[in-house]
Scaffold this motif. Structure first.
Motif, PDB file in Angstrom:
ATOM      1  N   LYS A 154     -31.400 -77.343  81.804  1.00  0.00           N
ATOM      2  CA  LYS A 154     -31.193 -76.118  82.569  1.00  0.00           C
ATOM      3  C   LYS A 154     -29.703 -75.789  82.669  1.00  0.00           C
ATOM      4  O   LYS A 154     -28.876 -76.679  82.909  1.00  0.00           O
ATOM      5  N   PRO A 155     -29.337 -74.531  82.490  1.00  0.00           N
ATOM      6  CA  PRO A 155     -27.917 -74.163  82.637  1.00  0.00           C
ATOM      7  C   PRO A 155     -27.478 -74.238  84.091  1.00  0.00           C
ATOM      8  O   PRO A 155     -28.296 -74.103  85.011  1.00  0.00           O
ATOM      9  N   THR A 156     -26.197 -74.440  84.280  1.00  0.00           N
ATOM     10  CA  THR A 156     -25.624 -74.431  85.628  1.00  0.00           C
ATOM     11  C   THR A 156     -24.772 -73.195  85.882  1.00  0.00           C
ATOM     12  O   THR A 156     -24.452 -72.894  87.027  1.00  0.00           O
ATOM     13  N   THR A 157     -24.373 -72.500  84.811  1.00  0.00           N
ATOM     14  CA  THR A 157     -23.615 -71.247  84.940  1.00  0.00           C
ATOM     15  C   THR A 157     -24.139 -70.254  83.914  1.00  0.00           C
ATOM     16  O   THR A 157     -24.931 -70.601  83.030  1.00  0.00           O
ATOM     17  N   SER A 158     -23.679 -69.024  84.019  1.00  0.00           N
ATOM     18  CA  SER A 158     -24.059 -68.012  83.040  1.00  0.00           C
ATOM     19  C   SER A 158     -23.375 -68.292  81.703  1.00  0.00           C
ATOM     20  O   SER A 158     -22.291 -68.878  81.641  1.00  0.00           O
ATOM     21  N   PHE A 159     -24.012 -67.856  80.660  1.00  0.00           N
ATOM     22  CA  PHE A 159     -23.505 -68.021  79.296  1.00  0.00           C
ATOM     23  C   PHE A 159     -22.151 -67.343  79.143  1.00  0.00           C
ATOM     24  O   PHE A 159     -21.951 -66.206  79.560  1.00  0.00           O
ATOM     25  N   ARG A 160     -21.198 -68.063  78.558  1.00  0.00           N
ATOM     26  CA  ARG A 160     -19.845 -67.574  78.236  1.00  0.00           C
ATOM     27  C   ARG A 160     -19.016 -67.177  79.456  1.00  0.00           C
ATOM     28  O   ARG A 160     -18.082 -66.384  79.329  1.00  0.00           O
ATOM     29  N   THR A 161     -19.323 -67.714  80.614  1.00  0.00           N
ATOM     30  CA  THR A 161     -18.527 -67.367  81.799  1.00  0.00           C
ATOM     31  C   THR A 161     -17.649 -68.508  82.274  1.00  0.00           C
ATOM     32  O   THR A 161     -16.636 -68.268  82.926  1.00  0.00           O
ATOM     33  N   THR A 162     -17.999 -69.737  81.942  1.00  0.00           N
ATOM     34  CA  THR A 162     -17.342 -70.896  82.551  1.00  0.00           C
ATOM     35  C   THR A 162     -17.141 -71.999  81.522  1.00  0.00           C
ATOM     36  O   THR A 162     -18.008 -72.237  80.686  1.00  0.00           O
ATOM     37  N   PHE A 163     -15.992 -72.651  81.617  1.00  0.00           N
ATOM     38  CA  PHE A 163     -15.742 -73.837  80.796  1.00  0.00           C
ATOM     39  C   PHE A 163     -16.425 -75.036  81.435  1.00  0.00           C
ATOM     40  O   PHE A 163     -16.240 -75.320  82.619  1.00  0.00           O
ATOM     41  N   ALA A 164     -17.240 -75.749  80.654  1.00  0.00           N
ATOM     42  CA  ALA A 164     -17.850 -76.998  81.107  1.00  0.00           C
ATOM     43  C   ALA A 164     -18.041 -77.882  79.871  1.00  0.00           C
ATOM     44  O   ALA A 164     -18.820 -77.546  78.975  1.00  0.00           O
ATOM     45  N   TYR A 165     -17.322 -78.982  79.845  1.00  0.00           N
ATOM     46  CA  TYR A 165     -17.252 -79.843  78.662  1.00  0.00           C
ATOM     47  C   TYR A 165     -18.643 -80.314  78.253  1.00  0.00           C
ATOM     48  O   TYR A 165     -19.386 -80.879  79.051  1.00  0.00           O
TER      49      TYR A 165
ATOM     50  N   ARG B 290     -18.754 -73.308  76.414  1.00  0.00           N
ATOM     51  CA  ARG B 290     -19.095 -72.180  77.280  1.00  0.00           C
ATOM     52  C   ARG B 290     -20.579 -71.818  77.172  1.00  0.00           C
ATOM     53  O   ARG B 290     -20.963 -70.668  77.362  1.00  0.00           O
ATOM     54  N   SER B 291     -21.404 -72.810  76.884  1.00  0.00           N
ATOM     55  CA  SER B 291     -22.834 -72.562  76.673  1.00  0.00           C
ATOM     56  C   SER B 291     -23.577 -72.295  77.969  1.00  0.00           C
ATOM     57  O   SER B 291     -24.698 -71.789  77.952  1.00  0.00           O
ATOM     58  N   GLY B 292     -22.993 -72.639  79.108  1.00  0.00           N
ATOM     59  CA  GLY B 292     -23.674 -72.524  80.394  1.00  0.00           C
ATOM     60  C   GLY B 292     -24.181 -73.861  80.906  1.00  0.00           C
ATOM     61  O   GLY B 292     -24.549 -73.975  82.079  1.00  0.00           O
TER      62      GLY B 292
ATOM     63  N   ALA C  38      -6.588 -71.103  68.044  1.00  0.00           N
ATOM     64  CA  ALA C  38      -6.595 -69.879  68.851  1.00  0.00           C
ATOM     65  C   ALA C  38      -7.360 -70.126  70.150  1.00  0.00           C
ATOM     66  O   ALA C  38      -8.546 -70.459  70.120  1.00  0.00           O
ATOM     67  N   PRO C  39      -6.740 -69.973  71.318  1.00  0.00           N
ATOM     68  CA  PRO C  39      -7.445 -70.199  72.587  1.00  0.00           C
ATOM     69  C   PRO C  39      -8.639 -69.261  72.733  1.00  0.00           C
ATOM     70  O   PRO C  39      -8.570 -68.086  72.375  1.00  0.00           O
ATOM     71  N   VAL C  40      -9.735 -69.795  73.253  1.00  0.00           N
ATOM     72  CA  VAL C  40     -10.954 -69.008  73.422  1.00  0.00           C
ATOM     73  C   VAL C  40     -11.395 -68.972  74.881  1.00  0.00           C
ATOM     74  O   VAL C  40     -11.716 -67.914  75.407  1.00  0.00           O
ATOM     75  N   VAL C  41     -11.405 -70.122  75.535  1.00  0.00           N
ATOM     76  CA  VAL C  41     -11.931 -70.229  76.892  1.00  0.00           C
ATOM     77  C   VAL C  41     -10.842 -70.766  77.815  1.00  0.00           C
ATOM     78  O   VAL C  41     -10.172 -71.750  77.493  1.00  0.00           O
ATOM     79  N   GLN C  42     -10.681 -70.114  78.937  1.00  0.00           N
ATOM     80  CA  GLN C  42      -9.735 -70.607  79.930  1.00  0.00           C
ATOM     81  C   GLN C  42     -10.321 -71.822  80.641  1.00  0.00           C
ATOM     82  O   GLN C  42     -11.483 -71.828  81.037  1.00  0.00           O
TER      83      GLN C  42
END
Length: 730
Positions: free
Chosen positions: A368-379, A337-339, A502-506
């Motif tokens: 460069k990030p593609t999404t905001s920090f901690r908003t999106t799952f991206a492997y 979830r780093s962005g 423990a699940p963290v990111v959807q």
């Protein structure tokens, strides 16, 4: 016999059996050999004293079929002990108040010689608990109390015994209770010289049978089938040959025991050596759970915390965004979830690399990030590279050595390796295979690959472990036992293990085709190095792994106490996924559905569609371009995070060479406009389009790339590159 000791008053606990009086009640003093009925006193209530020789609780009744039923105007509690009445009825116009019990210092804490009923009992299955509803005391009698009769074989009224007891205690599961009193109940207090209540508490026969039946059903629902499917070896071997996988290995653990660990097929095409339970297979991204376990040992040692900022342990760590640099934690490294986008930066180690792990981490600041920090799952494999570098910074050992010393060896995984040197020194190892001659990767005939052209070792924390069926069984045992080996040795703590699962990111849920729709999850999330999903309403902890020429799946059904691992020495994922769901159906009690055949059909459909798209796109390129002569494109180009490439003009045409990737070079052939296509000398490397953008003067301003195959793995992240000419080298 102990002399009763007045108890300490408890300011917040009202009397247990108090009934309302017209005036403020006060508990009466006990009468010798008579019912402990309170007579009204004008003062505030205080605990009454127990009668001598009184037993505080009814003894277990032999062969009773059910708790005693109350007689008219009698108490509904169990039969009395000798010299004891369960509950004495009230005297005319006199309310009864429960008497406090002697030798207790405070609620639930017995003094010496006190009964363990009220307080916590040690090594006994039950203890009396404070009542939440009004006490089931006897209904008021007209003139004199009547006593409950002891039970025989059937619930018959017991004959009254002399010398009533000050207190009667209801047995569990009593079918009836008396009418509640209006006063708030007080928890029962311990009596002097009380025998342990829970040493022997007989149940009625019907209740015993019902309870046994319930426990049997519960046990059946919570356990798995006792062994792998019937004829499983023959089934696996038939599928392996049908799909064309050279070799594979499977491990199954049930309830802490290894029920299967064996190999199938051969280690490499063209050689007779067979796969056994100790043959090493690279297991790809299932290595991420081992990196997480290594971090867990550092957490257990108090050297790091899951939510420590990375920069606290790697002072030179930088992301493109300064705020993310300060906030990104060790947990963030592990949950994608780093962005950063899917696979961003993977060309730092795919297909191989001469960039060190520390240098790869340094270059992270240019991505460069593609999404905001901690908003999106991206492997993100690169975040695990950072985790490996952090382990080295904290422990002083390379990731390879620390994982071996603190995870693999403590887990009993003595043949597994974390580095190529030990892997290549092991004779009993599998070799990689892939289908390369059918127009794109995944189509054509199976052929052996060069095992030494594997992923760059800078990315080993994301996918660099090799293991065997026997060792993967030991790993499953550790996971199912919350960090302990089969012989009870701790690898990491139970607390750390809870964090791992423990699940963290959807995660987004991929839509399955109709024939695979029953397999689609209802929820999908990522924990610390593990996927957490559901299958048919059951929680599944699992992870897949893929490196060149190998695929792996490690699957755990925690509630069934089952885990299994499947690894193959080819890229035919249909066999992995098909067997994975076939085994889960077996252990969950569902009918077989031939998932391998359905996945094989789906895989062929994907390859066919990919070939069609590729042929369609390449069938009729525009007859336009290039805008400038090929020789004017020659020179050195630089991308901030990847580094340099060199384009050279030769008599045979343009050539391209990726300087951070050994042996990644080939020809550039014009495609259309100012776009060329690569023809790499190493045909295992995905071809890519190379597009040159010109400035107003007709000179190259930048160069971008894109994978040519529509089904290329996301780790071929050509699209993240943005090359600009290096001045003076054009």
């Amino acid at each position: 016999m102990n002399k009763p000791i007045p108890p300490l008053a408890h300011p917040t606990t009202p009397p247990l059996h108090a009934r309302p009086l017209p005036h403020t009640p006060r508990p009466a003093q006990p009468l010798p050999h008579a019912s402990p009925v309170a007579r009204p006193l004008p003062q505030a209530p205080r605990p009454a004293q127990p009668l001598p020789h009184a037993s505080p609780v009814a003894r277990p009744l032999p062969q009773a079929s059910r708790p005693a039923q109350p007689l008219p105007h009698a108490s509904p509690v169990a039969g009395p002990l000798p010299h004891a009445s369960p509950v004495a009825g009230p005297l005319p116009q006199t309310p009864r108040s429960a008497r406090p019990l002697p030798q207790t210092s405070r609620l639930g804490q017995p003094l010496p010689h006190a009964s363990p009923v009220a307080g916590p009992l040690q090594q006994t299955p039950r203890s009396a608990q404070p009542l939440q509803q009004p006490s089931p005391v006897a209904r008021p009698l007209q003139q004199t109390p009547r006593l409950a009769q002891p039970l025989q074989q059937t619930p018959r009224p017991a004959q009254p015994l002399p010398q009533p007891s000050p207190v009667a205690r209801p047995l569990p599961q009593t079918p009836r209770s008396a009418q509640p009193l209006p006063q708030t109940p007080r928890p029962p207090q311990p009596l002097a010289r009380m025998p342990r209540l829970t040493l022997m508490l007989p149940l009625a026969r019907p209740l015993t049978r019902a309870l046994a039946m319930t426990l049997t059903l519960m046990a059946a629902a919570g356990t798995c089938a006792a062994a792998p499917p019937a004829h499983f070896d023959a089934r696996v071997e038939a599928l392996r040959k049908q799909i064309g996988v050279p070799g594979m290995a499977i491990a199954i653990v049930e309830d802490g025991k290894t029920t299967l660990a064996r190999g199938y097929g051969i280690r490499q095409l063209g050689a007779p050596a067979t796969v056994d339970a100790d043959t090493l297979f690279p297991i790809g991204s299932t290595s991420k759970a081992f990196t997480t376990a290594a971090l867990a040992t550092l957490v257990d040692a108090g050297k790091i915390g899951w939510d420590d900022p990375v920069i606290d342990h790697l002072p030179d760590f930088r992301m493109a965004d300064p705020w993310v640099t300060r906030e990104l934690t060790i947990r963030d490294l592990l949950v994608h979830r780093s962005g950063l986008g899917y696979g961003t930066g993977d060309l730092l180690f795919v297909p191989r690399s001469n960039v060190s792990r520390a240098e790869a981490v340094r270059r992270l600041r240019y991505l460069k990030p593609t999404t905001s920090f901690r908003t999106t799952f991206a492997y993100s494999n690169l975040m695990y590279v950072v985790a490996g570098q952090l382990i080295e910074a904290v422990s002083g050992q390379r990731w390879e050595d620390y994982v071996r010393d603190h995870v693999l060896l403590p887990a009993g995984m003595r043949t597994s390796t974390a580095d190529n040197e030990r892997n290549f020194a092991t004779e009993d190892r599998a070799y990689p295979h892939a289908r390369m001659n059918g127009g794109l990767r995944g189509a054509g005939d199976q052929e052996r690959l060069d095992e030494r052209d594997d992923l760059g070792r800078n990315a080993a924390p994301a996918g660099g472990i090799a293991s065997s069926a026997n060792d993967l069984a030991r790993w499953l045992q550790v996971q199912l036992a919350a960090g302990k080996t089969a012989d009870g040795q701790r690898v990491f703590s139970d607390k750390a293990h809870q964090q791992m699962w423990a699940p963290v990111v959807q995660m987004p849920i991929s839509q399955m085709p109709p024939e695979l729709k029953p397999l689609q999850s209802q929820f999908s999330s990522y924990a610390l190095g593990w996927d957490v999903v559901d299958y048919r309403g059951v929680r599944v902890i699992w992870h897949g792994g893929a490196v060149f020429g190998f695929k792996t799946a490690v699957v755990i059904l925690p509630e069934k106490k089952v885990g299994f691992a499947i690894t193959i020495n080819s890229e035919d994922g249909a066999l992995i996924r098909g067997l994975m769901y076939e085994l889960m159906d077996h252990y969950l009690g569902f009918a077989a559905a031939d998932w391998p055949a359905k996945f094989q059909a789906f895989s062929k459909q994907q390859v066919t569609q990919g070939l069609d798209l590729l042929k369609s796109a390449q069938a009729s390129p525009a007859k336009v371009g290039p805008s400038v002569t090929p020789a004017s494109l020659a020179g050195t180009y630089k991308d901030p995070w990847y580094g340099d490439i060199e384009i050279a003009a030769t008599p045979a045409g343009l050539g391209i060479d990726f300087k951070s990737t050994p042996r990644m070079g080939g020809k550039l052939e014009h495609w259309q406009y100012d776009t060329y296509i690569t023809r790499f000398d190493d045909k295992t490397i995905e071809p890519a389009y190379v597009t040159f953008a010109l400035d107003q003067d007709g000179k190259v301003a930048r160069m971008t790339m894109k994978a040519a195959s529509p089904i290329a793995d996301f780790s071929w992240d050509y699209h993240d590159l943005n090359f600009t000419p290096v001045k003076g080298k054009q």
